[in-house]
Design a protein around this motif. Structure first.
Motif, mmCIF file in Angstrom:
data_model
loop_
_atom_site.group_PDB
_atom_site.id
_atom_site.type_symbol
_atom_site.label_atom_id
_atom_site.label_comp_id
_atom_site.label_asym_id
_atom_site.label_seq_id
_atom_site.Cartn_x
_atom_site.Cartn_y
_atom_site.Cartn_z
ATOM 1 N N UNK A 79 0.810 -1.216 0.000
ATOM 2 C CA UNK A 79 0.000 0.000 0.000
ATOM 3 C C UNK A 79 0.847 1.272 0.000
ATOM 4 N N UNK A 80 1.985 1.325 0.748
ATOM 5 C CA UNK A 80 2.790 2.540 0.708
ATOM 6 C C UNK A 80 3.350 2.874 -0.676
ATOM 7 N N UNK A 81 3.470 1.866 -1.554
ATOM 8 C CA UNK A 81 3.971 2.133 -2.908
ATOM 9 C C UNK A 81 2.991 3.030 -3.646
ATOM 10 N N UNK A 82 1.713 2.662 -3.591
ATOM 11 C CA UNK A 82 0.685 3.492 -4.216
ATOM 12 C C UNK A 82 0.629 4.866 -3.561
ATOM 13 N N UNK A 83 0.750 4.903 -2.228
ATOM 14 C CA UNK A 83 0.722 6.180 -1.519
ATOM 15 C C UNK A 83 1.863 7.091 -1.918
ATOM 16 N N UNK A 84 3.057 6.519 -2.101
ATOM 17 C CA UNK A 84 4.207 7.322 -2.488
ATOM 18 C C UNK A 84 4.045 7.885 -3.900
ATOM 19 N N UNK A 85 3.512 7.072 -4.816
ATOM 20 C CA UNK A 85 3.268 7.558 -6.178
ATOM 21 C C UNK A 85 2.272 8.704 -6.158
ATOM 22 N N UNK A 86 1.223 8.570 -5.368
ATOM 23 C CA UNK A 86 0.211 9.637 -5.300
ATOM 24 C C UNK A 86 0.771 10.905 -4.678
ATOM 25 N N UNK A 87 1.630 10.754 -3.684
ATOM 26 C CA UNK A 87 2.155 11.916 -2.974
ATOM 27 C C UNK A 87 3.291 12.604 -3.716
ATOM 28 N N UNK A 88 4.180 11.810 -4.325
ATOM 29 C CA UNK A 88 5.396 12.367 -4.898
ATOM 30 C C UNK A 88 5.566 12.116 -6.397
ATOM 31 N N UNK A 89 4.768 11.197 -6.941
ATOM 32 C CA UNK A 89 4.992 10.802 -8.322
ATOM 33 C C UNK A 89 6.108 9.796 -8.466
ATOM 34 N N UNK A 90 6.713 9.388 -7.350
ATOM 35 C CA UNK A 90 7.860 8.472 -7.353
ATOM 36 C C UNK A 90 7.765 7.523 -6.168
ATOM 37 N N UNK A 91 8.185 6.280 -6.373
ATOM 38 C CA UNK A 91 8.275 5.320 -5.275
ATOM 39 C C UNK A 91 9.579 4.552 -5.400
ATOM 40 N N UNK A 92 10.283 4.421 -4.293
ATOM 41 C CA UNK A 92 11.502 3.617 -4.214
ATOM 42 C C UNK A 92 11.207 2.423 -3.325
ATOM 43 N N UNK A 93 11.469 1.241 -3.841
ATOM 44 C CA UNK A 93 11.128 0.001 -3.152
ATOM 45 C C UNK A 93 12.383 -0.849 -3.038
ATOM 46 N N UNK A 94 12.665 -1.357 -1.830
ATOM 47 C CA UNK A 94 13.845 -2.193 -1.671
ATOM 48 C C UNK A 94 13.521 -3.407 -0.813
ATOM 49 N N UNK A 95 14.353 -4.418 -0.943
ATOM 50 C CA UNK A 95 14.177 -5.647 -0.166
ATOM 51 C C UNK A 95 15.540 -6.262 0.090
ATOM 52 N N UNK A 96 15.667 -6.885 1.235
ATOM 53 C CA UNK A 96 16.840 -7.706 1.500
ATOM 54 C C UNK A 96 16.664 -9.031 0.773
ATOM 55 N N UNK A 97 17.702 -9.504 0.149
ATOM 56 C CA UNK A 97 17.602 -10.730 -0.624
ATOM 57 C C UNK A 97 17.155 -11.899 0.252
ATOM 58 N N UNK A 98 17.575 -11.909 1.504
ATOM 59 C CA UNK A 98 17.186 -12.992 2.410
ATOM 60 C C UNK A 98 15.677 -13.020 2.654
ATOM 61 N N UNK A 99 15.017 -11.845 2.519
ATOM 62 C CA UNK A 99 13.574 -11.763 2.733
ATOM 63 C C UNK A 99 12.781 -12.021 1.462
ATOM 64 N N UNK A 100 13.439 -11.950 0.330
ATOM 65 C CA UNK A 100 12.729 -11.933 -0.949
ATOM 66 C C UNK A 100 13.378 -12.950 -1.889
ATOM 67 N N UNK A 101 12.857 -14.174 -1.902
ATOM 68 C CA UNK A 101 13.466 -15.250 -2.685
ATOM 69 C C UNK A 101 12.436 -15.924 -3.595
ATOM 70 N N UNK A 102 11.928 -15.209 -4.589
ATOM 71 C CA UNK A 102 10.967 -15.842 -5.508
ATOM 72 C C UNK A 102 11.588 -16.952 -6.344
ATOM 73 N N UNK A 103 12.931 -17.017 -6.387
ATOM 74 C CA UNK A 103 13.571 -18.101 -7.140
ATOM 75 C C UNK A 103 13.287 -19.462 -6.515
ATOM 76 N N UNK A 104 12.778 -19.450 -5.279
ATOM 77 C CA UNK A 104 12.424 -20.704 -4.602
ATOM 78 C C UNK A 104 11.002 -21.157 -4.938
ATOM 79 N N UNK A 105 10.318 -20.375 -5.749
ATOM 80 C CA UNK A 105 8.965 -20.757 -6.154
ATOM 81 C C UNK A 105 9.013 -22.010 -7.019
ATOM 82 N N UNK A 106 7.917 -22.782 -7.046
ATOM 83 C CA UNK A 106 7.863 -23.927 -7.966
ATOM 84 C C UNK A 106 8.124 -23.462 -9.399
ATOM 85 N N UNK A 107 8.733 -24.322 -10.201
ATOM 86 C CA UNK A 107 9.137 -23.963 -11.545
ATOM 87 C C UNK A 107 8.062 -23.311 -12.392
ATOM 88 N N UNK A 108 6.846 -23.879 -12.476
ATOM 89 C CA UNK A 108 5.797 -23.247 -13.291
ATOM 90 C C UNK A 108 5.444 -21.844 -12.817
#
Length: 302
Positions: free
Chosen positions: A31-60
């Protein structure tokens, strides 16, 4: 997130930036991503790799999320590079999907001749990607063009003799005038800003960094003060418009920089995919695609 620092790319008319938004998993927070775009026209989004591992998703599932990037993903042979490639693209797709009101697998990335990414079918949002070691960073803007870059704050640049390759003569003098224990941090700031700027214009490392300045006459002295309004100086052939930039220090393990070109056409308020496409075409595509095939194996969270 601390230490917002303006730079010489910024002008008196520059629009503000919101704080970078940390994503800790598939559930966001988005939700803050949409809020930042509305407020500033820009959103910066970051993640730690340890928290964000979509490569572990099933192959399909992973294949659907990567879309046209699937073949490129398979071609990557270095495991760490492959993981960061998948994670950064899918982080961007989730962020864009939030704005468009679609699923992340419905967002398709394209690449211009020199590698700058864009969203197929939606020219109201400009995007940029950066990843380094354990951090992923994406930028989105409806103002014009955007470039982002991230580097570890403790990366050694000054002691490697890289300053003369990264700085103009004026910037080099400014770095050398600082106390020795602050020179490396200033060099990282300059480097990430130039990376962000050249990513925004689509030239990347093809632009000789020592040929243009991002510091301007009022460059920050490293104390967190405001930069000057000299703009980006010396680089020819770049697009016209008002440039603004910020450097953020995260944790303080990472340096995050962003450069925005305000093209002067105002901020696009409508970013939803349903308003960008013919509704009849959207319905036909959804019918043709049908339901997702079941995910077998892998991380159930994805």
């Amino acid at each position: 997130m601390t230490g917002v620092e303006t730079t010489g790319l910024e002008t008196a008319t520059a629009k503000p930036f919101g704080e970078p938004i940390r994503i800790t998993g598939r559930d966001g927070p988005w939700q803050p991503v949409t809020g930042s775009i509305r407020a500033y026209g820009t959103a910066l989004v970051y993640a730690r790799l340890d928290d964000w591992r979509p490569d572990r998703a099933p192959g399909p599932r992973l294949r659907r999320l990567l879309g046209r990037d699937w073949a490129r993903y398979l071609d990557l042979t270095h495991p760490d590079v492959r993981i960061r490639f998948a994670a950064s693209r899918i982080l961007l797709k989730y962020a864009v999907a939030t704005l468009q009101g679609v699923g992340p697998e419905d967002v398709e990335l394209g690449y211009l001749e020199k590698g700058r990414p864009f969203i197929r079918g939606n020219d109201s949002v400009s995007v940029s990607i950066s990843h380094t070691d354990g951090l992923l960073l994406v930028g989105l803007t409806t103002q014009g063009l955007i470039g982002v870059d991230a580097e570890p704050a403790d990366r050694e640049l000054y002691g490697q003799g890289l300053a003369r390759h990264l700085c103009t003569e004026d910037e080099l003098r400014q770095v050398e005038a600082l106390p020795e224990d602050r020179r490396n941090a200033e060099l990282i700031r300059i480097w990430t800003l130039k990376e962000a700027y050249t990513k925004a214009i689509g030239t990347g490392l093809q632009s000789p960094f020592a040929s243009f300045s991002v510091s301007g006459p009022g460059s920050s002295d490293g104390s967190g003060g405001s930069g000057g309004s000299g703009g980006c100086q010396g680089l020819r052939g770049g697009p016209d418009g008002t440039w603004s930039s910020h450097t953020f220090t995260e944790d303080p393990e990472y340096v995050l920089s962003v450069a925005i070109l305000d093209s002067g056409f105002g901020v696009a308020r409508d970013t939803e995919a349903s308003t960008m496409l013919d509704p009849t075409l959207v319905d036909a595509l959804m019918d043709a695609l049908g339901e997702e095939e079941p995910d077998l194996g892998g991380d159930a969270d994805w």
